[in-house]
Design an enzyme around this catalytic site. Structure first.
Site, PDB file in Angstrom:
ATOM      1  N   GLY A   1      34.527  27.612 -14.343  1.00  6.16           N
ATOM      2  CA  GLY A   1      33.972  28.918 -14.698  1.00  6.16           C
ATOM      3  C   GLY A   1      34.911  30.089 -14.431  1.00  6.16           C
ATOM      4  O   GLY A   1      34.470  31.234 -14.447  1.00  6.16           O
TER       5      GLY A   1
ATOM      6  N   TRP B   1      37.324  31.345 -16.277  1.00  5.26           N
ATOM      7  CA  TRP B   1      37.424  32.229 -17.443  1.00  5.26           C
ATOM      8  C   TRP B   1      36.123  33.007 -17.648  1.00  5.26           C
ATOM      9  O   TRP B   1      36.132  34.149 -18.073  1.00  5.26           O
ATOM     10  CB  TRP B   1      37.778  31.420 -18.709  1.00  5.26           C
ATOM     11  CG  TRP B   1      39.232  31.052 -18.790  1.00  5.26           C
ATOM     12  CD1 TRP B   1      40.067  30.854 -17.725  1.00  5.26           C
ATOM     13  CD2 TRP B   1      40.026  30.873 -19.967  1.00  5.26           C
ATOM     14  NE1 TRP B   1      41.316  30.540 -18.170  1.00  5.26           N
ATOM     15  CE2 TRP B   1      41.327  30.544 -19.547  1.00  5.26           C
ATOM     16  CE3 TRP B   1      39.758  30.933 -21.330  1.00  5.26           C
ATOM     17  CZ2 TRP B   1      42.368  30.294 -20.443  1.00  5.26           C
ATOM     18  CZ3 TRP B   1      40.794  30.678 -22.226  1.00  5.26           C
ATOM     19  CH2 TRP B   1      42.089  30.370 -21.784  1.00  5.26           C
TER      20      TRP B   1
ATOM     21  N   LYS C   1      44.305  26.672 -25.844  1.00  2.14           N
ATOM     22  CA  LYS C   1      45.446  26.063 -25.147  1.00  2.14           C
ATOM     23  C   LYS C   1      45.961  24.909 -26.019  1.00  2.14           C
ATOM     24  O   LYS C   1      45.184  24.070 -26.470  1.00  2.14           O
ATOM     25  CB  LYS C   1      44.981  25.542 -23.794  1.00  2.14           C
ATOM     26  CG  LYS C   1      46.056  24.833 -23.015  1.00  2.14           C
ATOM     27  CD  LYS C   1      45.685  24.727 -21.547  1.00  2.14           C
ATOM     28  CE  LYS C   1      44.621  23.655 -21.319  1.00  2.14           C
ATOM     29  NZ  LYS C   1      44.190  23.632 -19.928  1.00  2.14           N
TER      30      LYS C   1
HETATM   31  C1  LIG Z   1      41.208  23.416 -17.429  1.00  2.00           C
HETATM   32  S1  LIG Z   1      39.558  23.099 -17.352  1.00  2.00           S
HETATM   33  C2  LIG Z   1      38.920  24.581 -17.884  1.00  2.00           C
HETATM   34  C3  LIG Z   1      39.056  25.641 -16.839  1.00  2.00           C
HETATM   35  C4  LIG Z   1      38.320  26.894 -17.193  1.00  2.00           C
HETATM   36  N1  LIG Z   1      38.941  27.576 -18.276  1.00  2.00           N
HETATM   37  C5  LIG Z   1      38.241  27.804 -15.999  1.00  2.00           C
HETATM   38  O1  LIG Z   1      38.888  28.832 -15.987  1.00  2.00           O
HETATM   39  O2  LIG Z   1      37.500  27.512 -15.068  1.00  2.00           O
HETATM   40  C6  LIG Z   1      39.314  22.021 -18.657  1.00  2.00           C
HETATM   41  C7  LIG Z   1      37.890  21.642 -18.851  1.00  2.00           C
HETATM   42  O3  LIG Z   1      37.765  21.051 -20.100  1.00  2.00           O
HETATM   43  C8  LIG Z   1      36.634  20.229 -20.032  1.00  2.00           C
HETATM   44  N2  LIG Z   1      36.563  19.319 -21.170  1.00  2.00           N
HETATM   45  C9  LIG Z   1      37.424  18.371 -21.529  1.00  2.00           C
HETATM   46  N3  LIG Z   1      36.999  17.750 -22.628  1.00  2.00           N
HETATM   47  C10 LIG Z   1      35.834  18.329 -22.971  1.00  2.00           C
HETATM   48  C11 LIG Z   1      34.912  18.131 -23.994  1.00  2.00           C
HETATM   49  N4  LIG Z   1      35.101  17.200 -24.898  1.00  2.00           N
HETATM   50  N5  LIG Z   1      33.823  18.904 -24.055  1.00  2.00           N
HETATM   51  C12 LIG Z   1      33.616  19.851 -23.134  1.00  2.00           C
HETATM   52  N6  LIG Z   1      34.463  20.073 -22.132  1.00  2.00           N
HETATM   53  C13 LIG Z   1      35.551  19.335 -22.050  1.00  2.00           C
HETATM   54  C14 LIG Z   1      36.815  19.515 -18.715  1.00  2.00           C
HETATM   55  O4  LIG Z   1      35.574  19.075 -18.245  1.00  2.00           O
HETATM   56  C15 LIG Z   1      37.378  20.633 -17.866  1.00  2.00           C
HETATM   57  O5  LIG Z   1      36.382  21.202 -17.069  1.00  2.00           O
END
Ligand SMILES: C[S@@+](CC[C@H](N)C(=O)[O-])C[C@H]1O[C@@H](n2cnc3c(N)ncnc32)[C@H](O)[C@@H]1O
Length: 943
Positions: free
Chosen positions: A57, A59, A158
């Site tokens: 969370g 972002w 990204k």
């Molecule tokens: C780098 S983190 C995101 C961090 C977030 N932007 C933050 O600032 O807290 C990547 C996230 O992508 C999610 N993710 C990966 N594949 C996904 C999918 N198919 N559907 C939903 N979320 C996904 C993972 O669960 C992970 O929490």
């Protein structure tokens, strides 16, 4: 997500990790959005945002912070997102229809201004596979974005740099007017991630599904339709028409054009990777490509040229002329010979050289003068180059410092920690080293130090200093968040607590080490530490060090004339100071010395048999000077800690000293400070003017008291323990009757009497009393102000903190510097009496002694003439009288107490009566007075 080495690369707990902790963000990745927002101002204009892959969370927190109040913020992730205020979040896979439907429900008819995607599939095994899945996820998020974005909206995603990167860029270019790839500073260099910011969504009515299908986008760009929509004419949107690409390589070329702003990336990094996977471009069978210098100088895309060529040659005359230019350094010539071996700084040099030559030959001047469209492009080019130059510089610096960073960070922490300790721990240079005897059953306990070392994990403490980076390796591991990419999910308060404790533990260890070293280096430090423990020593001197320096002159005068003052922290213990008890400033010292005696008795009881019994004053002095103990009594220890009991004892003593101040008992007559100390006949320096008449009066009273003494003797009652307060204190009458003497008279009572008699003797006491009398302050306020109420609660505080506390803590005595200065001045004036006055005082003293002897002689005659006494009694009384006359000893005052009502006949000390007392009968007092009157009238009649 695998485990990372926390000391380097991806796993490094860097500045943004710490910043995120400080600012309460859930992940360090929050700063990526902060940086992107700073660059593109995405959030302030958005009213509705969708964050795809939002957990934990970070972002969302940033969005909530920077978006206007009341904005709609929706977050979705595979894993649950801990609720955030003003944010809607739900759990779903963004590739599923369920996610899409749920989004629709939350959005109603709204369109999003911004769609964010920071997704990272948790694969981590094979990089190529990883990138592919990532980019699939990107395409999926793009699909959702095209569905929910409003026209003109933005999409941030990204992307991992891979062979599909350009294909993706091409697709973005079809859907958005502005597409830019950027790497925010918070994104680690070691990470292949790059953020693509797509702005101004074109919002075509129909998008061919192939554009959002990974199969088509990543594998065969050629199979994509020529336009985004099936009906380009109907859409009427300019810029959505894409060039047909016949081959995959051509598609890459198109993509490169779509992302032309980022062509420079080819120069700096990814070419090497792609070259091998993709093979040679069609029709390009050459390995070695040359370009002329003129082409390089005149081209609109010098970066691409540098990226694709192997060499720049100088062929024509014009080019050869450039070789002679002052801008063409030997480095430039060498660099032009082989572009493939150049680094970033070399490319930077070449770009600068190009600009210089362009200026020299007037290309840029001409461009600005002409002002046509072509020249505008030129200007843009220059800007871009500058930007590239800057980025190059930055990247170069980052790379150069990468190896050093970790070490530097460690060193910084180490240095800071040590500095902090050392700043608060200046080595004492002002202690008296003459006395090596340390008070110290607990002094410098080496065992304790060793235990501390053991606590530090058996690790050499200096190693611990070297390793200091704020947390241990194991703790790092324990705290490593389970996340695929480089974002550490910040833990909650427990983690913070853990880390704080670890840090404190480490600090304690370092501090003990410091103490150890100090103890070895400087024995004075030991003395000082020991003295600091005895808070009683200077807890109530009331004049701070700072004021000392300002009042130096005054103080010096005091010292020169051996005036007694309260000992201060850092003063060398002085026999004279400790033992002296006369003078205006030592009232509290007396109290403390007295309390010190009490403590002595305590310590005696606890087994200090080896300490020889000394006179009271000496023992008090020894207590005040904790360093004055025989060395052979010290256990062989280097470091020391105060036991809880000792601390408690110390505190109670401190409190006692405070409450024994005269102000809490008597707010005496302030004028008495100037007052008369004539009666003090035993001091050597009694310089006060005395009144002989007064002495004569005393004499008369004493005589009559002798008569009364014998008649009242029979009413004397034994002391006991009675709490009854139905007593009346009879006003004091002078009495010289030796029978009232009590050998073990309460010293405290004597002191109180003295205070009562002479008034308030310290500047602080006078000041406080004045404020109390003037009702500027109440007694309870005084106590509140004077005490640090948290002081007693020492449990769990680190030892370095307690040491600092003991060093700097002083009761806050609410007096002003000016008042203290004025009182000191007065004291100095008194002290500066001329020799003549001293002689006079001595003369008066002699006269007084003579008078005393005469008086004693007369009394002795009277005793000898008394018929009621036998010879033995007479001899005893005469001897006593003479002894008193010789010593100047004063008769102790006796209080006469009338017991009334139920107290009549009750034995024991009446409540509230201190010192020597007699319980008398009211009738007897009347009779006594009557007898006195009769005797007086008879006498006058006779005369
Ligand atoms: C780098 S983190 C995101 C961090 C977030 N932007 C933050 O600032 O807290 C990547 C996230 O992508 C999610 N993710 C990966 N594949 C996904 C999918 N198919 N559907 C939903 N979320 C996904 C993972 O669960 C992970 O929490």
């Amino acid at each position: 997500m695998g485990k990372h080495d926390k000391k380097s690369g991806k796993g490094r707990l860097d500045k943004f990790y710490r910043l995120a902790k400080e600012q309460g963000y859930r992940a360090r990745s929050a700063f990526k959005l902060v940086h992107l927002n700073r660059k593109y101002d995405l959030l302030s204009k958005s009213r509705c945002v969708i964050d795809l892959c939002a957990a934990p969370g970070g972002w969302l927190q940033v969005a909530e912070k920077y978006m206007p109040k009341g904005s709609l913020i929706i977050g979705v992730d595979l894993v649950p997102i801990k609720p955030l205020p003003h944010v809607i979040s739900f759990q779903a896979d963004i590739t599923t229809p369920h996610c899409r439907n749920t989004l629709r429900q939350h959005m109603h008819d709204w369109k999003a201004d911004l769609v964010l995607h920071d997704g990272a599939p948790n694969v981590g095994a094979a990089w190529v596979q990883d990138a592919f899945t990532q980019n699939e996820l990107v395409l999926q998020s793009l699909k959702l974005a095209t569905e929910f974005l409003a026209k003109g909206g933005s999409f941030v995603t990204k992307v991992f740099r891979s062979q599909d990167y350009n294909n993706l860029m091409w697709v973005f270019g079809q859907l958005f007017t502005h597409v830019e790839a950027t790497k925010p500073p918070s994104s680690r260099n070691v990470s292949a991630e790059i953020f693509v910011v797509c702005r101004d969504f074109i919002a075509p009515k129909h998008i061919d599904p192939k554009f959002l299908d990974p199969k088509h986008v990543f594998k065969d760009l050629a199979s994509l339709p020529t336009t985004i929509t099936d009906a380009p004419a109907a859409s009427g949107i300019p810029g959505v028409v894409a060039t047909q690409a016949s081959t995959s390589a051509a598609a890459n070329a198109i993509a490169r054009m779509a992302a032309s702003n980022h062509a420079h990336a080819n120069v700096y990094a990814p070419e090497k990777k792609r070259r091998q996977r993709e093979g040679y471009a069609d029709g390009d069978t050459m390995l070695f490509h040359k370009s002329t210098a003129a082409d390089f100088i005149r081209t609109q895309d010098p970066v691409s040229l540098l990226g694709s060529m192997n060499m720049i040659e100088f062929v024509t005359d014009e080019e050869k002329a450039w070789l002679k230019s002052r801008h063409t350094t030997p480095d430039i010539i060498v660099n032009c010979e082989d572009l493939k071996v150049l680094g970033k700084s070399d490319f930077k040099q070449l770009m600068k050289w190009r600009l210089a030559i362009r200026l020299e030959i007037g290309l840029d001047v001409k461009a600005s003068a002409a002002g046509d469209a072509t020249e505008e492009v030129e200007v843009e080019e220059i800007d871009e180059e500058e930007q590239i130059t800057q980025e190059l510089k930055k990247l170069h610096e980052e790379k150069a410092s990468k190896q050093k960073r970790e070490k530097k960070r460690k060193n910084e922490i180490k240095t800071k920690t040590i500095q902090k300790l050392q700043l608060g721990m200046t080595a004492p240079t002002d202690l008296d080293m003459g006395d090596n005897a340390l008070d110290g059953e607990e002094m410098f306990d080496l065992g304790e130090g060793e235990r501390e070392l053991e606590r530090a994990g058996g690790k050499n403490i200096r190693d611990a200093v070297r390793d200091a980076d704020g947390m241990s390796e194991s703790e790092d591991e324990a705290r490593e968040p389970e996340e695929e990419d480089d974002d550490e999910v910040l833990s909650s308060d427990e983690e913070r607590e853990l880390r704080t404790r670890a840090l404190e533990g480490e600090l304690d260890g370092l501090y003990d080490d410091y103490k150890d070293r100090m103890a070895e280096r400087d024995a004075k430090w030991k003395v000082k530490q020991m003295r600091l423990k005895d808070r009683n020593y200077d807890s109530w001197h009331g004049i701070r060090e700072g004021s000392d320096s300002e009042d130096d002159g005054v103080d010096k005068g005091y010292r020169d004339q051996k005036m007694v003052r309260m000992p201060r922290r850092g003063d060398a213990p002085d026999e004279e100071e400790a033992e002296s008890s006369d003078g205006g400033w030592d009232l509290v010292a007396q109290q403390k010395a007295k309390l010190g005696e009490d403590d002595d008795s305590d310590s005696d009881a606890s087994g200090e048999e080896g300490v020889p019994r000394l006179p009271k004053a000496k023992r008090a002095a020894i207590k005040i000077r904790p360093d004055a103990r025989a060395p052979e009594q010290q256990p062989q220890r280097l470091l020391t800690t105060l036991s809880a009991e000792q601390q408690r004892a110390q505190m109670s003593r401190q409190a006692q000293v405070w409450f024994d101040q005269s102000i809490f008992k008597d707010v005496g007559d302030l004028a008495a400070l100037d007052g008369d100390d004539e009666d003090e006949e035993d001091g050597d320096d009694d310089m006060d003017s005395d009144d002989e008449d007064e002495d004569e009066d005393d004499e008369e009273e004493v005589d009559s008291d002798i008569e009364m003494g014998s008649s009242l003797e029979s009413t004397l009652e034994d002391e006991g323990d009675d709490d009854d307060d139905d007593f009346e204190i009879v006003p004091q009458e002078k009495d010289d009757d030796p029978e009232w003497d009590v050998d073990d008279e309460d010293q405290d009572a004597v002191l109180q009497e003295k205070i009562k008699e002479k008034g308030l003797n310290t500047a602080e006491a006078v000041q406080l009393a004045t404020r109390l009398v003037n009702r500027e302050i109440t007694a309870s306020q005084l106590i509140d102000e004077g005490f640090n109420r948290g002081y007693k609660d020492k449990d769990g505080l680190p030892s370095w903190f307690l040491d600092e506390e003991s060093k700097h803590y002083r009761p806050n005595i609410p007096i002003t510097k000016e008042a203290v200065a004025a009182l000191k001045e007065r004291q100095r004036a008194l002290d500066a009496r001329p020799i003549k006055k001293v002689a006079e005082a001595k003369w008066r003293k002699k006269i007084k002694a003579n008078t005393r002897l005469q008086r004693a002689k007369r009394k002795a005659d009277g005793v000898m003439e008394t018929e009621d006494l036998n010879d033995g009694e007479k001899a005893r009384q005469v001897a006593q009288l003479l002894r008193r006359a010789a010593s100047g000893e004063k008769k102790k005052e006796t209080k006469y107490v009338v017991a009334r009502g139920a107290n009549r006949g009750v034995k024991g000390r009446p409540k509230g009566v201190r010192g020597h007392y007699k319980i008398v009968d009211a009738r007897m007092r009347k009779e006594t007075r009557a007898l006195k009157r009769i005797a007086k009238s008879k006498k006058s009649k006779r005369n």
